[in-house]
Scaffold this motif. Structure first.
Motif, PDB file in Angstrom:
ATOM      1  N   LEU A 184       0.749  -1.247   0.084  1.00  0.00           N
ATOM      2  CA  LEU A 184       0.100  -0.093  -0.026  1.00  0.00           C
ATOM      3  C   LEU A 184       0.882   1.253   0.028  1.00  0.00           C
ATOM      4  CD1 LEU A 184      -2.657  -1.167   2.534  1.00  0.00           C
ATOM      5  CD2 LEU A 184      -2.848  -1.039   0.121  1.00  0.00           C
ATOM      6  N   THR A 185       2.265   1.242   0.621  1.00  0.00           N
ATOM      7  CA  THR A 185       2.863   2.309   0.692  1.00  0.00           C
ATOM      8  C   THR A 185       3.561   2.472  -0.767  1.00  0.00           C
ATOM      9  OG1 THR A 185       3.712   1.837   3.124  1.00  0.00           O
ATOM     10  CG2 THR A 185       4.928   3.217   1.947  1.00  0.00           C
ATOM     11  N   LEU A 186       3.925   1.604  -1.377  1.00  0.00           N
ATOM     12  CA  LEU A 186       4.588   1.736  -2.750  1.00  0.00           C
ATOM     13  C   LEU A 186       3.501   2.216  -3.522  1.00  0.00           C
ATOM     14  CD1 LEU A 186       6.848   1.378  -4.369  1.00  0.00           C
ATOM     15  CD2 LEU A 186       6.240  -1.092  -4.790  1.00  0.00           C
ATOM     16  N   ALA A 187       2.204   1.963  -3.463  1.00  0.00           N
ATOM     17  CA  ALA A 187       1.075   2.335  -4.243  1.00  0.00           C
ATOM     18  C   ALA A 187       0.858   3.766  -4.132  1.00  0.00           C
ATOM     19  CB  ALA A 187      -0.307   1.514  -4.176  1.00  0.00           C
ATOM     20  N   LEU A 188       0.956   4.509  -2.861  1.00  0.00           N
ATOM     21  CA  LEU A 188       0.793   5.777  -2.424  1.00  0.00           C
ATOM     22  C   LEU A 188       1.863   6.550  -3.056  1.00  0.00           C
ATOM     23  CD1 LEU A 188      -0.478   5.446   1.397  1.00  0.00           C
ATOM     24  CD2 LEU A 188      -1.574   6.385  -0.636  1.00  0.00           C
ATOM     25  N   LEU A 189       3.121   5.773  -3.150  1.00  0.00           N
ATOM     26  CA  LEU A 189       4.337   6.505  -3.335  1.00  0.00           C
ATOM     27  C   LEU A 189       4.155   6.785  -5.211  1.00  0.00           C
ATOM     28  CD1 LEU A 189       7.260   4.753  -1.965  1.00  0.00           C
ATOM     29  CD2 LEU A 189       6.331   7.281  -1.277  1.00  0.00           C
ATOM     30  N   PHE A 190       3.546   5.845  -5.861  1.00  0.00           N
ATOM     31  CA  PHE A 190       3.289   5.852  -7.512  1.00  0.00           C
ATOM     32  C   PHE A 190       2.227   6.923  -7.548  1.00  0.00           C
ATOM     33  CE2 PHE A 190       4.098   1.047  -7.931  1.00  0.00           C
ATOM     34  CZ  PHE A 190       5.613   1.436  -7.928  1.00  0.00           C
ATOM     35  N   GLY A 192       1.569   9.518  -5.573  1.00  0.00           N
ATOM     36  CA  GLY A 192       2.320  10.645  -5.462  1.00  0.00           C
ATOM     37  C   GLY A 192       3.070  11.126  -6.515  1.00  0.00           C
ATOM     38  N   TYR A 193       3.867  10.483  -7.209  1.00  0.00           N
ATOM     39  CA  TYR A 193       4.408  10.771  -8.389  1.00  0.00           C
ATOM     40  C   TYR A 193       3.304  11.293  -9.560  1.00  0.00           C
ATOM     41  CZ  TYR A 193       6.063   9.774 -13.148  1.00  0.00           C
ATOM     42  OH  TYR A 193       6.444   9.950 -14.586  1.00  0.00           O
ATOM     43  N   VAL A 194       2.188  10.650  -9.657  1.00  0.00           N
ATOM     44  CA  VAL A 194       1.231  11.142 -10.670  1.00  0.00           C
ATOM     45  C   VAL A 194       0.785  12.332 -10.200  1.00  0.00           C
ATOM     46  CG1 VAL A 194      -1.051  10.710 -11.421  1.00  0.00           C
ATOM     47  CG2 VAL A 194       0.465   8.805 -11.282  1.00  0.00           C
ATOM     48  N   VAL A 370      10.707  -6.471  -3.453  1.00  0.00           N
ATOM     49  CA  VAL A 370      10.758  -5.116  -3.884  1.00  0.00           C
ATOM     50  C   VAL A 370      11.785  -5.118  -5.080  1.00  0.00           C
ATOM     51  CG1 VAL A 370      10.969  -2.868  -3.437  1.00  0.00           C
ATOM     52  CG2 VAL A 370       9.677  -3.964  -1.658  1.00  0.00           C
ATOM     53  N   VAL A 371      12.648  -5.637  -5.043  1.00  0.00           N
ATOM     54  CA  VAL A 371      14.044  -5.753  -5.764  1.00  0.00           C
ATOM     55  C   VAL A 371      13.669  -6.307  -6.971  1.00  0.00           C
ATOM     56  CG1 VAL A 371      16.342  -6.064  -6.135  1.00  0.00           C
ATOM     57  CG2 VAL A 371      15.724  -5.314  -4.053  1.00  0.00           C
ATOM     58  N   PHE A 407      10.718   2.770 -11.542  1.00  0.00           N
ATOM     59  CA  PHE A 407      11.797   1.885 -10.976  1.00  0.00           C
ATOM     60  C   PHE A 407      12.505   2.694  -9.758  1.00  0.00           C
ATOM     61  CE2 PHE A 407      16.328   1.229 -11.194  1.00  0.00           C
ATOM     62  CZ  PHE A 407      16.330  -0.126 -10.756  1.00  0.00           C
ATOM     63  N   LEU A 408      12.579   3.973 -10.051  1.00  0.00           N
ATOM     64  CA  LEU A 408      13.381   4.761  -8.988  1.00  0.00           C
ATOM     65  C   LEU A 408      12.832   5.066  -7.802  1.00  0.00           C
ATOM     66  CD1 LEU A 408      14.762   7.910 -11.210  1.00  0.00           C
ATOM     67  CD2 LEU A 408      15.926   5.753 -10.479  1.00  0.00           C
ATOM     68  N   ILE A 409      11.067   5.084  -7.947  1.00  0.00           N
ATOM     69  CA  ILE A 409      10.255   5.001  -6.734  1.00  0.00           C
ATOM     70  C   ILE A 409      10.557   3.660  -5.957  1.00  0.00           C
ATOM     71  CG2 ILE A 409       8.001   5.081  -5.768  1.00  0.00           C
ATOM     72  CD1 ILE A 409       7.352   6.823  -8.274  1.00  0.00           C
TER      73      ILE A 409
END
Length: 437
Positions: A184-190, A192-194, A370-371, A407-409
């Protein structure tokens, strides 16, 4: 120096076989056979037969084909269309508009499918034409979808986590729960990028003419109810201690069949297609796991993992330095192998290092996922790149370029996991006990 000599031979045989186009599973068997024949006195045939049977007859592994089958069934329903209809009214007013439906749609479907490719295909077949029709930039449509689809590897049920759990003999249910908050955190970061894109380039964001009332939005949300109920049954049954991962997978299959029937998508043809698709994918993964079990046995007899772990220990690397080295290693490996192959190929050597460094084995499972997610969008073998190329006919280089911000996120996400390990460990430590995996 003996461990380097053995490592060089193992790697030479492995990459020689992979380079000639041999299946990953057969390549693993080949390396194991060479190792047992040249460096041990144990009969290779008898030893490999025994370990292959014990390695692939685990009850925990029954969750794997069930979750794959659930994803195959849902792929053939109207789930993606319903998800877009239910999400669009809520996403349209967010910074970045309907591009968020790519990310939220992938997050939702990832919770009922363990495959990033299935997530990408299912969400993409509806969102790509809809977003194009509304005038969103192609690079944002392709990039966000390609990157967000990797959430299928982390948010439970995750096929990679099942394979990892079986390989290191860890609870699948705990690994699943460990992936919830990071996913869920990774989804929120994505997302945030948008939002950042919409603020920096507002001229690229199309105007949304239609405005719905709150009541109308709630009415449109009814299309999300079936998948939300299915997610609640699968994940909730494990968190509440009602079911193991395998039993939750069985609930998921039954639920997806009911959902397909209610949507009038369940016919004899789609049922058989889903069964055949799940069988093919499961057989491929089981073959790789069997090869990995044989390779682990060969390495155990040669003493290579122990020797390498001891050598790493003599280097005096801190846990952080070790994790950074492994991140680079897996990113490079992922340029040539798919995620599951990368995990099973390396865990025989990596697991002793991790345990020796005092790194939590469940936390490391999320770290490695994640990697491995990064590897899904790195050329030349990034699987999501191939899937997206088939869907859009864009060049591989163009798709990889659009996915670079995602990828950077993910790199940022690795450091978040390192500095906030509770993000991973909280749910597994507070989960009710369930019998078995």
């Amino acid at each position: 120096m003996e461990e380097f000599y053995l490592t060089a031979i193992f790697l030479f045989v492995l990459f020689l076989m992979l380079g000639t186009g041999v299946w990953v599973g057969l390549a693993l068997f080949g390396v194991a056979f060479v190792g047992l024949e040249l460096f041990t006195t144990r009969p290779a045939g008898d030893a490999m037969t025994t370990v292959i049977w014990s390695g692939t007859s685990s009850w925990t592994l029954t969750a794997l084909p069930l979750f794959i089958w659930m994803g195959e069934i849902l792929y053939r329903t109207r789930l993606s269309e319903d998800m877009f209809r239910g999400l669009a009214p809520w996403m349209s007013r967010l910074p970045g508009g309907l591009v968020h439906t790519n990310i939220v749609g992938c997050t939702i479907f990832a919770a009922v499918s363990g495959s990033s490719a299935a997530t990408l295909t299912t969400v993409g077949k509806m969102s790509i034409p809809e977003l194009r029709k509304r005038g969103y930039p192609e690079r944002m449509i392709i990039g966000t979808l390609t990157g967000a689809a990797t959430l299928g590897l982390m948010i439970p049920p995750s096929l990679t986590l099942i394979v990892y759990g079986v390989t290191v003999n860890e609870s699948i249910s705990k690994l699943f729960l460990a992936g919830v908050f990071p996913g869920l955190t990774l989804a929120l970061l994505f997302m945030g990028y948008v939002a950042w894109w919409s603020f920096t380039k507002p001229e690229e964001v199309p105007d949304i003419s239609e405005k719905l009332t709150f009541g109308q939005k709630l009415w449109e949300s009814r299309f999300l109810l079936p998948v939300i109920v299915l997610i609640s049954v699968v994940i909730g049954s494990m968190y509440l201690g009602i079911a193991t991962a395998t039993e939750a997978a069985a609930f998921g299959v039954i639920g997806s069949l009911i959902l397909a029937a209610l949507q009038s998508s369940l016919s004899l043809s789609t049922f058989l297609d889903s069964l055949i698709g799940a069988t093919r994918t499961s057989a491929m993964i089981m073959f790789i796991l069997a090869g990995a079990a044989a390779l682990s046995l060969a390495m155990g007899f040669t003493g290579l993992p122990r020797a390498l772990a001891t050598w790493i220990d003599t280097l005096g690397l801190s846990p952080f330095a070790l994790l950074m080295a492994l991140m680079v290693f897996y990113i490079i490996l992922g340029c040539f192998l798919d995620g599951i192959s990368s995990v099973v190929l390396t865990m025989a050597i990596v697991e002793p290092m991790i345990r020796q460094a005092g790194i939590d084995i469940i936390w490391f499972g999320i770290f490695i996922v994640v990697v491995v997610e990064m590897a899904q969008i790195t050329p030349p073998i990034g699987f999501n790149l191939f899937v997206m190329q088939g869907m859009t006919n864009h060049g591989m280089g163009y798709i990889a370029k659009t996915a670079l911000p995602m990828f950077l996120i993910m790199v940022v996400m690795v450091f978040i996991l390192i500095f906030f390990p509770e993000l991973v460990t909280y749910l597994p430590e507070n989960m009710r006990a369930t019998p078995g995996g």
